[in-house]
Design a protein around this motif. Structure first.
Motif, short mmCIF file in Angstrom:
data_model
loop_
_atom_site.label_atom_id
_atom_site.label_comp_id
_atom_site.label_asym_id
_atom_site.label_seq_id
_atom_site.Cartn_x
_atom_site.Cartn_y
_atom_site.Cartn_z
N THR A 26 -0.92 -3.81 -4.13
CA THR A 26 -1.14 -2.38 -3.96
C THR A 26 -0.11 -1.87 -2.96
OG1 THR A 26 -2.66 -2.74 -2.13
CG2 THR A 26 -3.63 -2.62 -4.35
N GLU A 27 -0.07 -0.57 -2.76
CA GLU A 27 0.85 -0.02 -1.76
C GLU A 27 0.54 -0.59 -0.38
OE1 GLU A 27 2.23 4.27 0.07
OE2 GLU A 27 1.30 4.23 -1.90
N LYS A 28 -0.74 -0.76 -0.08
CA LYS A 28 -1.16 -1.35 1.20
C LYS A 28 -0.63 -2.78 1.32
CE LYS A 28 -5.27 -2.38 3.94
NZ LYS A 28 -6.74 -2.37 3.97
N GLY A 29 -0.68 -3.54 0.24
CA GLY A 29 -0.16 -4.91 0.25
C GLY A 29 1.34 -4.94 0.45
N GLN A 30 2.06 -4.04 -0.21
CA GLN A 30 3.52 -3.96 -0.05
C GLN A 30 3.89 -3.59 1.38
OE1 GLN A 30 4.53 -1.11 -3.07
NE2 GLN A 30 4.43 -2.60 -4.72
#
Length: 121
Positions: A53-57
């Motif tokens: 997800t964007e949070k993971g990236q």
């Protein structure tokens, strides 16, 4: 909920980010996918494919920046990816000399000290 990740969980995130479509999951990814999904670092597609997800990236990028800052603090010839060097330079954490070497700024040293202090709690 605590969003701090273990080394194993960071490894799983990295593997998910680098995985080719349809590639079989490693044991590391399988072991950590439930927690990473619960923390919204990854998402499951209907076909079972895992994606960041964007949070993971953002989390992986932040980890790369911290590792890059640590590397520069110990070795002026440390190799940094272009995006990490650009980010750390824009934020005033490192400077680049004409010969291509990096130097950590006082702001960068203070940030590392803050990170180390926070990780001990």
């Amino acid at each position: 909920m605590d969003d701090r990740l273990t080394t194993d969980e960071y490894d799983a995130l990295t593997q998910i980010g680098n995985a080719a479509r349809g590639e079989r999951q490693s044991a590391c990814v399988a072991r950590n996918s439930k927690k990473l999904n619960g923390l919204k670092f990854i998402s499951h597609a209907r076909d079972g494919q895992l994606t960041l997800t964007e949070k993971g990236q953002q989390t992986l990028f932040l980890k790369q920046c911290i590792e890059g800052l640590r590397a520069v603090s110990t070795d002026a010839l440390a190799h940094l990816s272009a995006d990490v060097a650009l980010f750390l330079g824009k934020k005033g954490h490192i400077t680049r000399a004409d010969d291509g070497t990096f130097a950590i700024t006082q702001r960068g040293s203070e940030s590392l000290a803050d990170i180390d202090a926070a990780s001990k709690h």
